[in-house]
Structures are given as structure tokens and as C-alpha cells.
Scaffold this motif. Structure first.
Motif, PDB file in Angstrom:
ATOM      1  N   SER B 150      52.601  58.131  52.108  1.00 37.61           N
ATOM      2  CA  SER B 150      52.109  58.542  53.363  1.00 37.61           C
ATOM      3  C   SER B 150      51.965  57.164  54.359  1.00 37.61           C
ATOM      4  O   SER B 150      51.590  56.060  53.873  1.00 37.61           O
ATOM      5  CB  SER B 150      50.593  58.941  53.503  1.00 37.61           C
ATOM      6  OG  SER B 150      49.750  58.144  52.938  1.00 37.61           O
ATOM      7  N   TYR B 151      52.201  57.335  55.500  1.00 35.46           N
ATOM      8  CA  TYR B 151      51.830  56.266  56.490  1.00 35.46           C
ATOM      9  C   TYR B 151      51.269  56.756  57.668  1.00 35.46           C
ATOM     10  O   TYR B 151      51.176  57.960  57.995  1.00 35.46           O
ATOM     11  CB  TYR B 151      53.138  55.500  57.072  1.00 35.46           C
ATOM     12  CG  TYR B 151      54.112  56.394  57.778  1.00 35.46           C
ATOM     13  CD1 TYR B 151      54.012  56.211  59.344  1.00 35.46           C
ATOM     14  CD2 TYR B 151      55.051  56.951  57.292  1.00 35.46           C
ATOM     15  CE1 TYR B 151      55.016  56.976  60.031  1.00 35.46           C
ATOM     16  CE2 TYR B 151      55.929  57.885  57.931  1.00 35.46           C
ATOM     17  CZ  TYR B 151      55.950  57.595  59.350  1.00 35.46           C
ATOM     18  OH  TYR B 151      56.882  58.445  60.082  1.00 35.46           O
ATOM     19  N   THR B 152      50.538  55.996  58.473  1.00 36.19           N
ATOM     20  CA  THR B 152      49.823  56.446  59.576  1.00 36.19           C
ATOM     21  C   THR B 152      50.312  55.933  60.980  1.00 36.19           C
ATOM     22  O   THR B 152      50.484  54.537  61.069  1.00 36.19           O
ATOM     23  CB  THR B 152      48.303  55.988  59.443  1.00 36.19           C
ATOM     24  OG1 THR B 152      47.661  56.545  58.269  1.00 36.19           O
ATOM     25  CG2 THR B 152      47.295  56.658  60.645  1.00 36.19           C
ATOM     26  N   ILE B 153      50.397  56.729  61.797  1.00 29.14           N
ATOM     27  CA  ILE B 153      50.670  56.215  63.217  1.00 29.14           C
ATOM     28  C   ILE B 153      49.316  56.390  63.910  1.00 29.14           C
ATOM     29  O   ILE B 153      48.409  57.509  64.266  1.00 29.14           O
ATOM     30  CB  ILE B 153      51.732  57.519  64.183  1.00 29.14           C
ATOM     31  CG1 ILE B 153      52.959  57.184  63.309  1.00 29.14           C
ATOM     32  CG2 ILE B 153      51.831  56.909  65.454  1.00 29.14           C
ATOM     33  CD1 ILE B 153      54.074  58.172  63.984  1.00 29.14           C
ATOM     34  N   SER B 154      48.961  55.084  64.226  1.00 27.91           N
ATOM     35  CA  SER B 154      47.600  54.959  64.743  1.00 27.91           C
ATOM     36  C   SER B 154      47.434  55.020  66.264  1.00 27.91           C
ATOM     37  O   SER B 154      46.147  55.524  66.755  1.00 27.91           O
ATOM     38  CB  SER B 154      47.175  53.366  64.533  1.00 27.91           C
ATOM     39  OG  SER B 154      47.263  53.234  62.856  1.00 27.91           O
ATOM     40  N   SER B 155      48.230  54.580  66.896  1.00 28.36           N
ATOM     41  CA  SER B 155      48.249  54.558  68.468  1.00 28.36           C
ATOM     42  C   SER B 155      49.260  55.495  68.952  1.00 28.36           C
ATOM     43  O   SER B 155      50.538  55.253  68.925  1.00 28.36           O
ATOM     44  CB  SER B 155      48.366  53.301  68.973  1.00 28.36           C
ATOM     45  OG  SER B 155      47.202  52.469  68.499  1.00 28.36           O
ATOM     46  N   ALA B 156      49.059  56.324  70.021  1.00 29.00           N
ATOM     47  CA  ALA B 156      50.097  57.293  70.697  1.00 29.00           C
ATOM     48  C   ALA B 156      50.975  56.279  71.472  1.00 29.00           C
ATOM     49  O   ALA B 156      50.416  55.517  72.251  1.00 29.00           O
ATOM     50  CB  ALA B 156      49.497  58.371  71.392  1.00 29.00           C
ATOM     51  N   ASP B 157      52.183  56.641  71.448  1.00 29.11           N
ATOM     52  CA  ASP B 157      53.371  56.220  72.498  1.00 29.11           C
ATOM     53  C   ASP B 157      53.316  54.612  72.290  1.00 29.11           C
ATOM     54  O   ASP B 157      53.440  53.987  73.169  1.00 29.11           O
ATOM     55  CB  ASP B 157      52.945  56.562  73.706  1.00 29.11           C
ATOM     56  CG  ASP B 157      52.957  58.166  73.788  1.00 29.11           C
ATOM     57  OD1 ASP B 157      53.612  58.669  73.318  1.00 29.11           O
ATOM     58  OD2 ASP B 157      52.035  58.556  74.691  1.00 29.11           O
ATOM     59  N   THR B 158      53.179  54.122  70.953  1.00 28.52           N
ATOM     60  CA  THR B 158      53.263  52.604  70.627  1.00 28.52           C
ATOM     61  C   THR B 158      54.131  52.389  69.577  1.00 28.52           C
ATOM     62  O   THR B 158      53.884  53.293  68.465  1.00 28.52           O
ATOM     63  CB  THR B 158      51.674  52.252  70.476  1.00 28.52           C
ATOM     64  OG1 THR B 158      50.856  52.490  71.572  1.00 28.52           O
ATOM     65  CG2 THR B 158      51.708  50.635  70.293  1.00 28.52           C
ATOM     66  N   TRP B 159      55.100  51.470  69.782  1.00 27.82           N
ATOM     67  CA  TRP B 159      55.696  50.805  68.513  1.00 27.82           C
ATOM     68  C   TRP B 159      54.964  50.548  67.576  1.00 27.82           C
ATOM     69  O   TRP B 159      54.217  49.552  67.667  1.00 27.82           O
ATOM     70  CB  TRP B 159      56.740  50.200  68.880  1.00 27.82           C
ATOM     71  CG  TRP B 159      57.953  51.081  69.395  1.00 27.82           C
ATOM     72  CD1 TRP B 159      58.278  50.898  70.935  1.00 27.82           C
ATOM     73  CD2 TRP B 159      59.055  51.772  68.903  1.00 27.82           C
ATOM     74  NE1 TRP B 159      59.527  51.738  71.237  1.00 27.82           N
ATOM     75  CE2 TRP B 159      60.028  52.181  69.901  1.00 27.82           C
ATOM     76  CE3 TRP B 159      59.438  52.070  67.658  1.00 27.82           C
ATOM     77  CZ2 TRP B 159      61.110  52.826  69.669  1.00 27.82           C
ATOM     78  CZ3 TRP B 159      60.451  52.791  67.035  1.00 27.82           C
ATOM     79  CH2 TRP B 159      61.285  53.437  68.453  1.00 27.82           C
ATOM     80  N   GLU B 160      55.188  50.834  66.129  1.00 28.93           N
ATOM     81  CA  GLU B 160      54.346  50.071  65.018  1.00 28.93           C
ATOM     82  C   GLU B 160      55.092  50.077  63.696  1.00 28.93           C
ATOM     83  O   GLU B 160      56.103  51.111  63.808  1.00 28.93           O
ATOM     84  CB  GLU B 160      53.222  51.226  64.431  1.00 28.93           C
ATOM     85  CG  GLU B 160      52.257  51.539  65.471  1.00 28.93           C
ATOM     86  CD  GLU B 160      51.328  52.616  64.913  1.00 28.93           C
ATOM     87  OE1 GLU B 160      50.913  52.722  63.833  1.00 28.93           O
ATOM     88  OE2 GLU B 160      50.625  53.350  65.921  1.00 28.93           O
ATOM     89  N   LYS B 161      55.122  48.955  63.250  1.00 28.16           N
ATOM     90  CA  LYS B 161      56.011  48.554  62.289  1.00 28.16           C
ATOM     91  C   LYS B 161      55.216  49.101  60.655  1.00 28.16           C
ATOM     92  O   LYS B 161      54.153  48.665  60.553  1.00 28.16           O
ATOM     93  CB  LYS B 161      56.488  47.092  61.921  1.00 28.16           C
ATOM     94  CG  LYS B 161      57.601  47.022  60.907  1.00 28.16           C
ATOM     95  CD  LYS B 161      58.250  45.691  60.660  1.00 28.16           C
ATOM     96  CE  LYS B 161      59.185  45.192  59.758  1.00 28.16           C
ATOM     97  NZ  LYS B 161      59.779  44.054  59.423  1.00 28.16           N
TER      98      LYS B 161
END
Lengths: 56, 364
Positions: B150-161
Motif C-alpha cells: 500500500s501507499y498513501t496519498i496524503s494531500s488532495a490535488d498534490t503531486w507526491e512521489k
């Protein structure tokens, strides 16, 4: 995926499948076991569907 | 020339050169031969080369090659999935995945199935309006084994690596052939068929219930979208910088699986070597693709095929293959009973600048 599949002949030889897909597109599929569409056709047939074969 | 010593700068320059360490093809989403957008999608389709988007009971989607990219990373394109009809009440079999399938003969150096099996590390840039837990799964198709993380998208509408490492698998070797052996899946929706077990956080015999435990439902709102680019899968436990390939090299790698002929110029003749028809019904053109394809390809035609001779176009033809379809050449036919064209040496071509022939030896 397939609406209709028909065998196409040339000079009495079965040379490819002509397919009508659910999205309305038509597709020609060669008789190659490594082709994933050919594999899908064999699966479609094994599920009891019938290929149109009007001969040559 | 003798080399006295290797400086750190020289070493850095050397290691920054492309060495095809990325197992993924078109990870920067720069190639999209099939088209840059598909709308009203409820099943399977593709825009960016090599990537399949497959939905089952998971809403309606528009997928596209997007120019929204992470700042300062060097990418010009990304893949975008945009939910246009939501499904907030998934069925057990609901599933939505973004996937690539990889030939076994490209994976032999991973030594899978031996005590020296290599770890795999995947890295990518991702962005979504919906935060939460997402699943990446790799599947050994030859031995029906899976590994999910799993990975987590922490912030909406923000690119994360994101970077994820999968340990090597000492069980089950990849076949050394042109069939697909490894599947890479980015889950976006998963019903209970795929979430009711325990997430397969180590290699195991593939069990549907363990594939995507914890996956958020990206289809639960038409406000939802999902972008991804810079996908790199490489041997080892460290993610290196994304390996940018020259445009022509990346396109050649894609052409092995999909070759679009036409759709870009006014005269896209199928056969520069000259065609032929007889007095009965058939014309044909010889096609030699720019690179050998993975297998004999399937053919679809977007638009209309016409036969051309001596500056005259003859319409009303149907199309198909004739015999001789192989990975490096094949004939395309145009058929018309009583066509009335009596001369020889014709050509087959697309009717308009937007029409094209599409040859696919993809795995979907």
C-alpha cells in the motif's frame, strides 16, 4: 468484448478472424497463438460462443 | 586510451546515462498512439502506450494523456483518470486497475525463482483529489504468485512521489519468451472479492481476497481523479532517478506492441512499394513495421480505407488481412466485388488525415 466473430477465407484457406467488438469497432485477428486477441477468441469459443463460418 | 583514475564527476555522468534499468516502458506517459483521450469508459481501453485501464462495475471514466505534471521533475505528460459517473456502492467484483504487462524474456536478469532473486523497487509520482490508501500489486503470471503493498496519498490535488520495494521471490521462474510474465497493477477501486482477506505483503500464491485490502474507492465521487507519471520499476531495493529515454528510443520500444500508421499526414499510403489488384475483388498492400512486433498483430482501422490509382481514389472497400501475417511483415487487403477498376498497381491508403491503421500485439 466480442459481438460477432467470423472466419475469413481466401482461396479456400482460412486466413484470419474478423471481429465486431462491443465498442463498435471491427478488428482483424491473425491465426497466431501469441496474439492476445487470438487467445481471447479461443476463450470466447470455449465459453460456448459460435464463430460464423460460411466457408470460402 | 588509458584511464588513470575515475573521478566522482565522471562516475556520476556515467551512472546518469540511460541503461534501460526501467523495466516499465513509457513510464513518463509520453507516447499515446491510440489517442490522447477516451471518454464514457466503463470497461477496458488505453491512451498512453503500454498501459491498460480496466474497469468492471466501477463507475464511468474519461482517461487521457495529460500535461498536468509534477513541477521541476522533467516530465511533460502524465496519465489522468477522471470519474464522470460515480459508483458509491461497489459490488463484490468491482475493480479498477491501471496496468502494464511485461515480457518474460525481459526479466531473466531478476533471477526469480532462485536463491539470488532480485528485489524490485517501483517509484512514481501520483496525485489525486481523493486521499487515503492505495494498492500496488505485482503478479507473476507464470506461477500465479502475487505481492501487494500500500501507499498513501496524503494531500488532495498534490503531486507526491512514492517508492515501494518488493523483496525477491525465490519461488517460480519467469518464462523466457515473448509472452507476459509480470503484471504491474495500480488499484483504484476494489470490491470485497479483492479486499476481504489479508493484504499479500510478501510473495504468495495469488489469492483474490488478498490483492487489494484497504484500497479506497476512487469511484465514489465525480470529483475524483488520479494522475500518475514517472513510473519506474527496477532491480534492487533503491529507487534511482527516473530514466528519461530519447523520444525516438521510447517510441521504438512502444512500437513493438502498437504501431499506428496514418492519422498524421494527407498521404498515408499503406504500401510504398506498390500494390496490386486483380479483376475480381481484392487489392493488397505490404506492411513492414518500423520494428519487429512482439507477435503477429491484430488490425483495426479508424475510418475508411480507399484504393488509389493514378491520382484517382476508389471508395467502398472493406478491409482485412490476407495471408502472411507475421511479426515483421503482413499484407492488408481491400475487398470489393465488381469494383470496376481494371488496371493494376494500385495503392491502399487512409481516406482522410484523421484515419489510421492500428496494429496491436499488446497483451490486452
Amino acid at each position: 468484448m466480442f459481438i460477432e466473430i467470423k472466419k475469413i477465407y481466401l482461396n479456400n484457406e482460412f486466413i484470419y478472424y474478423h471481429c465486431i467488438l462491443q465498442n463498435g469497432k471491427q478488428m482483424a485477428v491473425p491465426l497466431d497463438e501469441a496474439n492476445s486477441d487470438y487467445q481471447a477468441i479461443q476463450q470466447w469459443i470455449s465459453e460456448g460462443n459460435t464463430v460464423i463460418d460460411n466457408g470460402n | 586510451m588509458a584511464i588513470d583514475k575515475v573521478t566522482s564527476a565522471a562516475l556520476e555522468t556515467s551512472t546518469n546515462q540511460p541503461n534501460f534499468r526501467n523495466i516499465i516502458i513509457n513510464g513518463d506517459m509520453s507516447q499515446a498512439q491510440r489517442g490522447t483521450s477516451v471518454s464514457s469508459l466503463t470497461g477496458t481501453d488505453a491512451t498512453c502506450d503500454r498501459w491498460r485501464f480496466a474497469a468492471t462495475s466501477a463507475g464511468t471514466w474519461t482517461i487521457s494523456q495529460s500535461t498536468t505534471v509534477p513541477t521541476g521533475e522533467g516530465f511533460a505528460t502524465s496519465f489522468k483518470a477522471d470519474c464522470t459517473t460515480a459508483n458509491g456502492s461497489l459490488s463484490a467484483g468491482s475493480i479498477l486497475r491501471f496496468s502494464q504487462f511485461i515480457e518474460g524474456q525481459n526479466l531473466q536478469y531478476l533471477k526469480k525463482g532462485t536463491s539470488s532473486a532480485e528485489s524490485l523497487t517501483i517509484s512514481f509520482h501520483v496525485r489525486s483529489a481523493k486521499t487515503g490508501t492505495y494498492i500496488v500489486n505485482i503478479k507473476d503470471r507464470d506461477n500465479t504468485r502475487s505481492f501487494s503493498q500500500s501507499y498513501t496519498i496524503s494531500s488532495a490535488d498534490t503531486w507526491e512521489k512514492k517508492t515501494i520495494t518488493f523483496d525477491g521471490d525465490t519461488t517460480g521462474a519467469f518464462g523466457n519468451d515473448n509472452d507476459w510474465s509480470l503484471e504491474v497493477h495500480f488499484y483504484l477501486v476494489a470490491g470485497t472479492t479483492y479486499t476481504s482477506g489479508t493484504l499479500a505483503t510478501a510473495w504468495e500464491s495469488s489469492t483474490s481476497a488478498n490483492l487489494a485490502v484497504g484500497q479506497v474507492n476512487l469511484a465514489d465521487s465525480t470529483s475524483n481523479d488520479w494522475y500518475v507519471t514517472g513510473i519506474q520499476l527496477e532491480a534492487g531495493s533503491v529507487a534511482s532517478d527516473f530514466e528519461f529515454l530519447p523520444h525516438d528510443v521510447n517510441k521504438e520500444r512502444c512500437l513493438r506492441y502498437c504501431f499506428k500508421h496514418g492519422g498524421e499526414a494527407s498521404t498515408q499510403y499503406l504500401n510504398a512499394q506498390g500494390g496490386y489488384y486483380d479483376a475480381n475483388y481484392i487489392a493488397f498492400g505490404l506492411v513492414s513495421p518500423p520494428v519487429p512486433m512482439r507477435s503477429a498483430p491484430s488490425l483495426t482501422v479508424n475510418g475508411t480505407v480507399i484504393v488509389h490509382r493514378l491520382n484517382t481514389d476508389y471508395t467502398g472497400w472493406t478491409w482485412g488481412f490476407i495471408s502472411g501475417v507475421q511479426s515483421q511483415s503482413w499484407f492488408v487487403s481491400a475487398n470489393k466485388s465488381s469494383h470496376g477498376v481494371t488496371a493494376q498497381h494500385s495503392l491502399i491508403k487512409c481516406a482522410t488525415t484523421s484515419d489510421f491503421f492500428l496494429y496491436s500485439s499488446e497483451f490486452f
